[in-house]
Write a protein that holds these residues in place. Structure first.
Motif, mmCIF file in Angstrom:
data_model
loop_
_atom_site.group_PDB
_atom_site.id
_atom_site.type_symbol
_atom_site.label_atom_id
_atom_site.label_comp_id
_atom_site.label_asym_id
_atom_site.label_seq_id
_atom_site.Cartn_x
_atom_site.Cartn_y
_atom_site.Cartn_z
ATOM 1 N N GLU A 3 41.987 -62.653 85.916
ATOM 2 C CA GLU A 3 41.643 -61.960 86.224
ATOM 3 C C GLU A 3 39.835 -61.535 85.484
ATOM 4 O O GLU A 3 39.154 -61.137 86.670
ATOM 5 C CB GLU A 3 42.260 -60.300 85.672
ATOM 6 N N VAL A 4 39.573 -62.403 84.770
ATOM 7 C CA VAL A 4 38.188 -62.455 84.343
ATOM 8 C C VAL A 4 37.120 -62.921 85.643
ATOM 9 O O VAL A 4 36.145 -62.686 86.027
ATOM 10 C CB VAL A 4 37.884 -62.864 83.275
ATOM 11 N N LYS A 57 35.919 -61.550 88.986
ATOM 12 C CA LYS A 57 35.545 -60.510 88.907
ATOM 13 C C LYS A 57 34.192 -61.309 88.202
ATOM 14 O O LYS A 57 33.126 -60.656 88.924
ATOM 15 C CB LYS A 57 36.064 -59.797 87.611
ATOM 16 N N ARG A 87 32.819 -63.197 91.736
ATOM 17 C CA ARG A 87 32.343 -61.737 92.761
ATOM 18 C C ARG A 87 31.520 -61.311 92.104
ATOM 19 O O ARG A 87 30.250 -61.300 93.391
ATOM 20 C CB ARG A 87 32.871 -60.532 92.990
ATOM 21 N N PHE A 88 30.665 -61.169 90.924
ATOM 22 C CA PHE A 88 29.137 -61.273 90.326
ATOM 23 C C PHE A 88 28.146 -62.201 91.065
ATOM 24 O O PHE A 88 27.145 -61.513 91.043
ATOM 25 C CB PHE A 88 29.273 -60.782 88.809
ATOM 26 N N PHE A 109 27.182 -60.089 82.818
ATOM 27 C CA PHE A 109 27.969 -59.259 83.449
ATOM 28 C C PHE A 109 29.802 -58.624 82.726
ATOM 29 O O PHE A 109 30.381 -57.745 83.102
ATOM 30 C CB PHE A 109 29.184 -60.995 83.908
ATOM 31 N N THR A 158 31.164 -54.432 83.312
ATOM 32 C CA THR A 158 32.525 -55.312 84.197
ATOM 33 C C THR A 158 33.724 -54.669 82.448
ATOM 34 O O THR A 158 33.742 -55.246 81.034
ATOM 35 C CB THR A 158 33.250 -56.359 83.869
ATOM 36 N N PHE A 189 38.829 -54.750 81.791
ATOM 37 C CA PHE A 189 39.147 -55.001 82.256
ATOM 38 C C PHE A 189 40.554 -54.638 82.082
ATOM 39 O O PHE A 189 40.978 -53.967 80.753
ATOM 40 C CB PHE A 189 38.975 -56.699 81.783
ATOM 41 N N GLN A 211 40.784 -49.827 82.902
ATOM 42 C CA GLN A 211 39.193 -49.915 82.618
ATOM 43 C C GLN A 211 38.272 -49.066 83.075
ATOM 44 O O GLN A 211 37.085 -49.300 82.309
ATOM 45 C CB GLN A 211 38.934 -51.579 84.006
ATOM 46 N N ASN A 212 38.105 -48.399 84.064
ATOM 47 C CA ASN A 212 37.432 -47.340 84.721
ATOM 48 C C ASN A 212 36.908 -46.774 83.409
ATOM 49 O O ASN A 212 35.827 -45.990 83.287
ATOM 50 C CB ASN A 212 37.635 -46.483 85.673
#
Length: 370
Positions: A32-33, A36, A39-40, A128, A132, A134, A138-139
């Motif tokens: 998962e990490v 991300k 993309r960052f 980062f 972010t 996880f 997460q939102n």
């Protein structure tokens, strides 16, 4: 080999909702990490700079590896009603077993043989983790970590969040003993309204009604008999004939496949579930653009840019009460380019103007825009 390795300790600020919380060593997963972080880095430094460092020219994965390990004691916490993490309602199985999260610091090791890429990772890793979260939900603030030793003030943290998401302001409030109860109430007031132990109509509905002359799906569903008429303290608050056109406005803050309406305040399990489906397909779920970040005793929230796909899209509502109909999400032109920033500024004013004081969880807090 040692000069190829970056080592960090991550401080855990909120539970990571994990699919195997009882497994020894359950923590953040590289699967998962790493995507991300890839993309960052791509967003920050550009695809052309990073192209030669890709595992595959046609994919985003960069040439480094990461490993996570629990550092010290890790706690397994239950999530759900009447816990410290009551924003989360989901249960597993027959409803008697709660979902769980893991809470504890983590060691992160990154192995990278490319010095230039390793330098960019080291320069970016703290920011980062600030922007972010996880795991599941997460939102809403779950799965929040920061890099130990990269100490940042609240203003610096807010600045990083604003810069990442292109927001005019970042908002913050004190988390207190139960930050997720506060997140639940604040977000409820912002998106859908609250009708439990007190009443606050959705600030999203009010803003659009007052400032954009737009009606909403909740009033439309009730007026057409697809959802139960208002109950309890909410009774009679919706006009019988709203002069403003009805739209599916809740979708602007995230969509799911249904909306639940309580039939009886004395039996909150008695609900009418209205199903929602995108008419043209392609959009089944969309997360909320409002991101909550829990760091130390503060809760930060910021508006990400709204997914362009949602504007002007039509959705079909189906009710077990019989029948249903379609509503369209407002277009970008109808809302204006600065809608999400204007809306959160309106929420700050309304929340601090008395709305927060109506509820036990939020009586003693104040929203601060930075």
């Amino acid at each position: 080999m040692s000069n190829m390795i970056l080592n960090y300790e991550l401080k855990c600020h909120s539970p990571l909702i994990h699919f195997q919380p009882d497994q020894p060593g359950a923590t953040l997963r590289a699967t998962e990490v790493k995507p991300k972080l890839d993309r960052f880095l791509k967003k920050r430094y550009g695809d052309t700079i990073l192209k030669e460092w890709k595992m595959d020219p046609d994919k985003d994965a960069l040439r480094y590896k990461m490993h996570f390990k629990v550092k010290g004691r890790q706690e397994i916490v239950e999530l759900g009603m009447r816990t410290d993490y009551e924003i989360f309602y989901g249960n597993m199985g027959d409803g008697t077993v709660r979902k769980k999260g893991v809470l504890g610091n983590v060691s992160l090791q990154i192995i990278c043989a490319i010095p230039e890429l390793r330098k960019l990772i080291d320069e970016s890793i703290a920011e980062f983790f600030v922007v972010t979260n996880f795991g599941t939900m997460q939102n809403k603030g779950f799965g929040s970590y920061t890099v130990v030793g990269k100490n940042l003030s609240p203003n610096e943290l807010a600045g990083i969040l604003k810069a990442e998401y292109g927001a005019q302001k970042c908002y913050m409030f004190q988390g207190g003993e139960k930050p997720f109860a506060r997140i639940k109430t604040v977000y409820g007031m912002i998106k859908s309204g609250v009708n439990f132990r007190n009443y606050q109509r959705s600030l999203l509905f009010l803003f659009l009604h007052q400032h954009k002359k737009i009606g909403n799906e909740k009033a439309w569903l009730k007026q057409n008999g697809y959802a139960p008429s208002d109950v309890g303290q909410n009774a009679g608050r919706y006009p019988k004939n709203d002069p403003h056109p009805s739209y599916y406005v809740r979708a602007l803050l995230g969509i799911g496949d249904h909306i639940d309406f309580i039939n009886d305040l004395n039996n909150r399990g008695n609900k009418t579930t209205v199903s929602i489906k995108c008419d043209r397909g392609g959009i089944e779920r969309l997360h909320s653009p409002i991101l909550f970040k829990v760091i130390e005793n503060n809760v930060y929230y910021v508006a990400q840019r709204i997914d362009e796909r949602i504007y002007g899209t039509t959705f079909r509502f189906s009710s077990p009460r019989g029948g249903g109909g379609s509503l369209t999400v407002p277009t970008k032109e109808e809302l204006g380019e600065a809608f999400i920033d204007e809306f959160l500024a309106y929420c700050e004013k309304e929340l601090n103007g008395g709305a927060l004081g109506k509820f036990r969880d939020t009586q003693n807090i104040r929203i601060q825009g930075v």
